[in-house]
Design a protein around this motif. Structure first.
Motif, PDB file in Angstrom:
ATOM      1  N   GLY A 298     -15.374 -77.139  25.197  1.00  0.00           N
ATOM      2  CA  GLY A 298     -13.870 -76.481  25.353  1.00  0.00           C
ATOM      3  C   GLY A 298     -12.979 -77.194  26.175  1.00  0.00           C
ATOM      4  N   ASP A 299     -11.717 -76.908  26.244  1.00  0.00           N
ATOM      5  CA  ASP A 299     -10.788 -77.652  27.293  1.00  0.00           C
ATOM      6  C   ASP A 299     -11.326 -77.855  28.529  1.00  0.00           C
ATOM      7  OD1 ASP A 299      -9.267 -77.775  24.997  1.00  0.00           O
ATOM      8  OD2 ASP A 299      -7.867 -76.201  25.656  1.00  0.00           O
ATOM      9  N   ILE A 300     -11.803 -76.858  29.250  1.00  0.00           N
ATOM     10  CA  ILE A 300     -12.199 -77.221  30.823  1.00  0.00           C
ATOM     11  C   ILE A 300     -13.387 -78.325  30.972  1.00  0.00           C
ATOM     12  CG2 ILE A 300     -13.405 -76.259  32.544  1.00  0.00           C
ATOM     13  CD1 ILE A 300     -11.917 -73.522  31.877  1.00  0.00           C
ATOM     14  N   MET A 301     -14.398 -77.996  29.904  1.00  0.00           N
ATOM     15  CA  MET A 301     -15.393 -79.023  29.969  1.00  0.00           C
ATOM     16  C   MET A 301     -15.079 -80.313  29.629  1.00  0.00           C
ATOM     17  SD  MET A 301     -18.654 -79.053  30.678  1.00  0.00           S
ATOM     18  CE  MET A 301     -19.268 -80.554  31.092  1.00  0.00           C
ATOM     19  N   ARG A 302     -13.839 -80.488  28.652  1.00  0.00           N
ATOM     20  CA  ARG A 302     -13.500 -81.696  28.080  1.00  0.00           C
ATOM     21  C   ARG A 302     -12.776 -82.309  29.400  1.00  0.00           C
ATOM     22  NH1 ARG A 302      -8.396 -83.643  26.946  1.00  0.00           N
ATOM     23  NH2 ARG A 302      -8.036 -85.414  25.608  1.00  0.00           N
TER      24      ARG A 302
ATOM     25  N   VAL B 160     -14.857 -70.336  35.118  1.00  0.00           N
ATOM     26  CA  VAL B 160     -15.886 -70.080  34.123  1.00  0.00           C
ATOM     27  C   VAL B 160     -15.529 -71.034  33.211  1.00  0.00           C
ATOM     28  CG1 VAL B 160     -16.772 -68.451  32.648  1.00  0.00           C
ATOM     29  CG2 VAL B 160     -15.847 -67.435  34.668  1.00  0.00           C
ATOM     30  N   ILE B 161     -16.862 -71.683  32.669  1.00  0.00           N
ATOM     31  CA  ILE B 161     -16.704 -72.390  31.573  1.00  0.00           C
ATOM     32  C   ILE B 161     -17.299 -71.421  30.437  1.00  0.00           C
ATOM     33  CG2 ILE B 161     -17.643 -74.583  30.382  1.00  0.00           C
ATOM     34  CD1 ILE B 161     -17.786 -75.659  33.178  1.00  0.00           C
ATOM     35  N   LEU B 162     -16.644 -71.221  29.366  1.00  0.00           N
ATOM     36  CA  LEU B 162     -17.163 -70.339  28.453  1.00  0.00           C
ATOM     37  C   LEU B 162     -17.687 -71.160  27.204  1.00  0.00           C
ATOM     38  CD1 LEU B 162     -14.314 -67.675  28.086  1.00  0.00           C
ATOM     39  CD2 LEU B 162     -16.678 -67.460  29.097  1.00  0.00           C
ATOM     40  N   HIS B 163     -17.308 -72.236  27.005  1.00  0.00           N
ATOM     41  CA  HIS B 163     -17.745 -72.995  25.750  1.00  0.00           C
ATOM     42  C   HIS B 163     -17.955 -74.412  26.233  1.00  0.00           C
ATOM     43  CE1 HIS B 163     -18.183 -74.603  21.780  1.00  0.00           C
ATOM     44  NE2 HIS B 163     -18.106 -73.402  21.332  1.00  0.00           N
TER      45      HIS B 163
ATOM     46  N   PRO C 297     -21.957 -70.339  16.274  1.00  0.00           N
ATOM     47  CA  PRO C 297     -21.834 -70.648  17.600  1.00  0.00           C
ATOM     48  C   PRO C 297     -20.183 -70.936  17.676  1.00  0.00           C
ATOM     49  CG  PRO C 297     -22.425 -72.733  16.627  1.00  0.00           C
ATOM     50  CD  PRO C 297     -22.504 -71.737  15.552  1.00  0.00           C
ATOM     51  N   GLU C 298     -19.493 -70.555  16.825  1.00  0.00           N
ATOM     52  CA  GLU C 298     -17.951 -70.746  17.123  1.00  0.00           C
ATOM     53  C   GLU C 298     -17.279 -69.767  18.149  1.00  0.00           C
ATOM     54  OE1 GLU C 298     -19.351 -70.241  14.087  1.00  0.00           O
ATOM     55  OE2 GLU C 298     -19.126 -71.891  12.888  1.00  0.00           O
ATOM     56  N   PHE C 299     -18.014 -68.735  18.380  1.00  0.00           N
ATOM     57  CA  PHE C 299     -17.434 -67.823  19.286  1.00  0.00           C
ATOM     58  C   PHE C 299     -18.387 -67.792  20.376  1.00  0.00           C
ATOM     59  CE2 PHE C 299     -15.445 -66.716  15.378  1.00  0.00           C
ATOM     60  CZ  PHE C 299     -13.793 -66.606  15.645  1.00  0.00           C
ATOM     61  N   SER C 300     -17.732 -67.554  21.585  1.00  0.00           N
ATOM     62  CA  SER C 300     -18.725 -67.622  22.783  1.00  0.00           C
ATOM     63  C   SER C 300     -18.541 -66.263  23.325  1.00  0.00           C
ATOM     64  CB  SER C 300     -18.315 -68.686  23.928  1.00  0.00           C
ATOM     65  OG  SER C 300     -18.993 -68.272  25.028  1.00  0.00           O
TER      66      SER C 300
END
Length: 172
Positions: free
Chosen positions: A49-53, A43-46, A105-108
């Protein structure tokens, strides 16, 4: 699904071990051309975020040509209900829930539980992650992103492509 075995592909997978050989066999991509990012529930939550980076860096630094978001059908996205284990921090969870609802949008997500556990349906999680990758402003618009679910039935594995809202090229 026979793809070019010389193509570099990135696989965002669940934390389950042993998926790489199955994916290699099904996609026909050589092991040395497979990059894997493991995450609980794929899951990509943001979108920032780190995963998307890591995905964006892999696209440009490693010359990845295609991305697969892979989930497993035979287990729930989250094997443990984390929020019940955090009962001792109930006041903090209530505060975080308030922030989740009022500081976007700070929190997903809508609640801490949704953020920690994701959705019940793994297919929905994969579809959402594919959508985040496809529509990210730093991902080239022509880039192929697919969602896959690995189904382990009687020790035999099959892979089903997850349908998404945006159409992509046929599997060839």
């Amino acid at each position: 699904m026979n793809l070019d075995k010389n193509k570099k592909a990135l696989f965002l997978t669940d934390m389950e071990n042993g998926l790489e050989p199955i994916l290699q066999e099904v996609t026909n991509i050589r092991a040395e051309n497979m990059l894997t990012i493991q995450s609980y529930g794929s899951v990509i939550l943001h979108p920032y975020g780190d995963i998307m980076r890591s995905i964006i860096i892999a696209i440009y630094q490693e010359n990845v040509e295609e991305i697969f978001v892979v989930g497993t059908k035979d287990k729930r996205t989250s094997t443990v209900n984390v929020s019940t284990q955090l009962e001792s921090t109930k006041n903090k969870i209530q505060t975080l829930d308030y922030l989740f609802q009022n500081s976007k949008p700070e929190f997903s997500g809508g609640t801490v539980d949704e953020w920690l556990n994701g959705k019940e349906n793994g297919s929905d999680n994969i579809e959402k992650s594919v959508d985040i990758i496809r529509h990210h402003p730093l991902v080239p618009s022509h880039f192929k992103v697919r969602g896959l679910i690995i189904n382990n039935y009687d020790g035999k594995f099959s892979i089903v492509e997850v349908p998404t809202n945006k159409t992509v090229s046929n599997l060839t």
